[in-house]
Design a protein around this motif. Structure first.
Motif, PDB file in Angstrom:
ATOM      1  N   ARG A   1      51.793 -11.763  -6.026  1.00 41.28           N
ATOM      2  CA  ARG A   1      52.830 -11.549  -5.016  1.00 41.28           C
ATOM      3  C   ARG A   1      53.107 -10.064  -4.767  1.00 41.28           C
ATOM      4  N   ARG A   2      52.485  -9.216  -5.612  1.00 43.77           N
ATOM      5  CA  ARG A   2      52.659  -7.776  -5.497  1.00 43.77           C
ATOM      6  C   ARG A   2      54.136  -7.398  -5.580  1.00 43.77           C
ATOM      7  N   GLN A   3      54.787  -7.953  -6.606  1.00 44.54           N
ATOM      8  CA  GLN A   3      56.203  -7.689  -6.835  1.00 44.54           C
ATOM      9  C   GLN A   3      56.398  -7.128  -8.239  1.00 44.54           C
ATOM     10  N   VAL A   4      57.375  -6.235  -8.376  1.00 45.93           N
ATOM     11  CA  VAL A   4      57.698  -5.628  -9.664  1.00 45.93           C
ATOM     12  C   VAL A   4      59.181  -5.817  -9.924  1.00 45.93           C
ATOM     13  N   SER A   5      59.515  -6.213 -11.141  1.00 41.17           N
ATOM     14  CA  SER A   5      60.926  -6.331 -11.523  1.00 41.17           C
ATOM     15  C   SER A   5      61.124  -5.709 -12.898  1.00 41.17           C
ATOM     16  N   LEU A   6      62.272  -5.090 -13.081  1.00 41.85           N
ATOM     17  CA  LEU A   6      62.642  -4.474 -14.352  1.00 41.85           C
ATOM     18  C   LEU A   6      63.995  -5.033 -14.760  1.00 41.85           C
ATOM     19  N   ARG A   7      63.997  -5.728 -15.906  1.00 46.17           N
ATOM     20  CA  ARG A   7      65.215  -6.401 -16.377  1.00 46.17           C
ATOM     21  C   ARG A   7      65.784  -7.291 -15.278  1.00 46.17           C
ATOM     22  N   ASP A   8      64.868  -8.028 -14.640  1.00 48.25           N
ATOM     23  CA  ASP A   8      65.179  -9.018 -13.600  1.00 48.25           C
ATOM     24  C   ASP A   8      65.683  -8.406 -12.298  1.00 48.25           C
TER      25      ASP A   8
ATOM     26  N   GLY B   1      44.624 -17.775 -12.417  1.00 47.40           N
ATOM     27  CA  GLY B   1      45.755 -18.623 -12.123  1.00 47.40           C
ATOM     28  C   GLY B   1      47.086 -17.998 -12.480  1.00 47.40           C
ATOM     29  N   GLU B   2      47.078 -16.947 -13.307  1.00 55.24           N
ATOM     30  CA  GLU B   2      48.341 -16.368 -13.758  1.00 55.24           C
ATOM     31  C   GLU B   2      48.177 -14.860 -13.826  1.00 55.24           C
ATOM     32  N   GLN B   3      48.617 -14.164 -12.817  1.00 59.50           N
ATOM     33  CA  GLN B   3      48.396 -12.737 -12.719  1.00 59.50           C
ATOM     34  C   GLN B   3      49.716 -11.988 -12.842  1.00 59.50           C
ATOM     35  N   ILE B   4      50.377 -12.146 -13.973  1.00 62.25           N
ATOM     36  CA  ILE B   4      51.633 -11.460 -14.210  1.00 62.25           C
ATOM     37  C   ILE B   4      51.495 -10.609 -15.470  1.00 62.25           C
TER      38      ILE B   4
ATOM     39  N   LEU C   1      58.222  -0.913  -4.240  1.00 62.60           N
ATOM     40  CA  LEU C   1      57.171   0.085  -4.367  1.00 62.60           C
ATOM     41  C   LEU C   1      56.290   0.089  -3.134  1.00 62.60           C
ATOM     42  N   THR C   2      55.715   1.238  -2.843  1.00 63.09           N
ATOM     43  CA  THR C   2      54.700   1.291  -1.792  1.00 63.09           C
ATOM     44  C   THR C   2      53.423   0.646  -2.326  1.00 63.09           C
ATOM     45  N   ARG C   3      52.470   0.431  -1.431  1.00 64.23           N
ATOM     46  CA  ARG C   3      51.222  -0.207  -1.841  1.00 64.23           C
ATOM     47  C   ARG C   3      50.512   0.592  -2.930  1.00 64.23           C
ATOM     48  N   LYS C   4      50.380   1.872  -2.759  1.00 61.07           N
ATOM     49  CA  LYS C   4      49.670   2.688  -3.734  1.00 61.07           C
ATOM     50  C   LYS C   4      50.467   2.851  -5.020  1.00 61.07           C
ATOM     51  N   GLU C   5      51.779   2.906  -4.933  1.00 63.12           N
ATOM     52  CA  GLU C   5      52.599   2.953  -6.148  1.00 63.12           C
ATOM     53  C   GLU C   5      52.378   1.695  -6.977  1.00 63.12           C
ATOM     54  N   PHE C   6      52.340   0.542  -6.290  1.00 62.12           N
ATOM     55  CA  PHE C   6      52.116  -0.716  -6.998  1.00 62.12           C
ATOM     56  C   PHE C   6      50.743  -0.725  -7.666  1.00 62.12           C
ATOM     57  N   GLU C   7      49.718  -0.353  -6.921  1.00 61.23           N
ATOM     58  CA  GLU C   7      48.362  -0.400  -7.463  1.00 61.23           C
ATOM     59  C   GLU C   7      48.192   0.571  -8.629  1.00 61.23           C
TER      60      GLU C   7
ATOM     61  N   PRO D   1      60.546  -5.370 -20.699  1.00 60.96           N
ATOM     62  CA  PRO D   1      61.390  -5.902 -19.625  1.00 60.96           C
ATOM     63  C   PRO D   1      60.777  -5.734 -18.225  1.00 60.96           C
ATOM     64  N   LEU D   2      59.574  -5.129 -18.163  1.00 57.02           N
ATOM     65  CA  LEU D   2      58.924  -4.883 -16.885  1.00 57.02           C
ATOM     66  C   LEU D   2      57.922  -5.996 -16.592  1.00 57.02           C
ATOM     67  N   LYS D   3      58.035  -6.585 -15.398  1.00 59.59           N
ATOM     68  CA  LYS D   3      57.096  -7.628 -14.976  1.00 59.59           C
ATOM     69  C   LYS D   3      56.409  -7.205 -13.682  1.00 59.59           C
ATOM     70  N   ILE D   4      55.083  -7.333 -13.673  1.00 60.35           N
ATOM     71  CA  ILE D   4      54.285  -6.968 -12.503  1.00 60.35           C
ATOM     72  C   ILE D   4      53.537  -8.209 -12.051  1.00 60.35           C
TER      73      ILE D   4
END
Length: 236
Positions: free
Chosen positions: A153-160, A138-141, A165-171, A146-149
């Motif tokens: 949603r396959r989203q990355v944020s750093l200090r908001d 239920g909670e995949q963050i 990122l590409t798909r493989k960079e994210f994975e 300061p880094l949130k993955i």
């Protein structure tokens, strides 16, 4: 040998049960994940679908591993490499993507059972994600300073600030960040992110790491351990 099949699709379940029974297996079928979490597992192996009607299969996997050493093979149409990695992190012994050949599944079942002859501790593995990784159904963050993955949603944020990122960079980043401080070999990363066998001089991993360091703004998030591999380091 007895298998527990957790699969909500009656057609798929019936076909698989017939195939396994022809090879000498006794099969117990459950269509709901909650049933698998409420009963004591007496099977020799569990075949677990992820897309269940009542509870996510990842949560079933997590529960079964917390109470039992029973071998678990995830059998799912969700073939995304991150889903596969997460299933293994949560305690599955193997992951088979649908569609598959019955002989492949039988071979993987045999291999998992052979490995299972070595006793396995019920204590959390040092390779498993820490509790603050929040990698539940239920909670995949993943929160790393300061880094949130956001794995859903396959989203990355750093200090908001969002980072593209590409798909493989994210994975790759998500896998490294799932276990801060653990050193991952390049062989392991290639097999679990790219789902390929290691080619000794391939620069694929290094090129993606270089891109991640550039996009994260500093190289310290991902450290190179000479002669071993790479590890994620939480920054402030």
């Amino acid at each position: 040998m007895k298998a527990l099949l957790v699969e909500d699709d009656e057609g798929v379940a019936q076909a698989l049960m017939e195939g396994l029974q022809q090879h000498g297996w006794t099969v117990e079928h459950m269509a709901a994940g909650i049933d698998a979490t409420r009963r004591q597992v007496t099977a020799d192996i569990v075949l677990l679908d992820l897309n269940l009607p009542d509870v996510d299969g990842f949560e079933v996997c997590r529960h079964l591993r917390s109470v039992s050493n029973v071998p678990i093979i995830v059998v799912s149409a969700r073939s995304d490499t991150f889903d596969q990695a997460l299933g293994l992190w949560l305690g599955a012994d193997d992951y088979v993507a649908k569609p598959y050949a019955l002989h492949e599944l039988l071979a993987r079942m045999a291999a998992v059972l052979r490995r299972g002859t070595t006793s396995r501790s019920l204590a959390p593995s040092v390779d498993a994600p820490s509790a603050d990784s929040k990698a539940s159904a239920g909670e995949q963050i993943l929160c790393r300073g300061p880094l949130k993955i956001d794995q859903e949603r396959r989203q990355v944020s750093l200090r908001d600030s969002n980072i593209s990122l590409t798909r493989k960079e994210f994975e790759l980043l998500a896998l490294l960040a799932s276990a801060p401080g653990r050193v991952f070999t390049r062989e392991y990363l290639v097999e679990h992110v790219w789902m390929q066998r290691w080619i000794g001089r391939s620069r694929t991993v290094d090129s993606h790491v270089a891109a991640l360091r550039r996009k994260l703004g500093e190289p310290g998030w991902i450290e190179t351990v000479r002669g071993v591999g790479l590890r994620f380091v939480t920054r402030n």
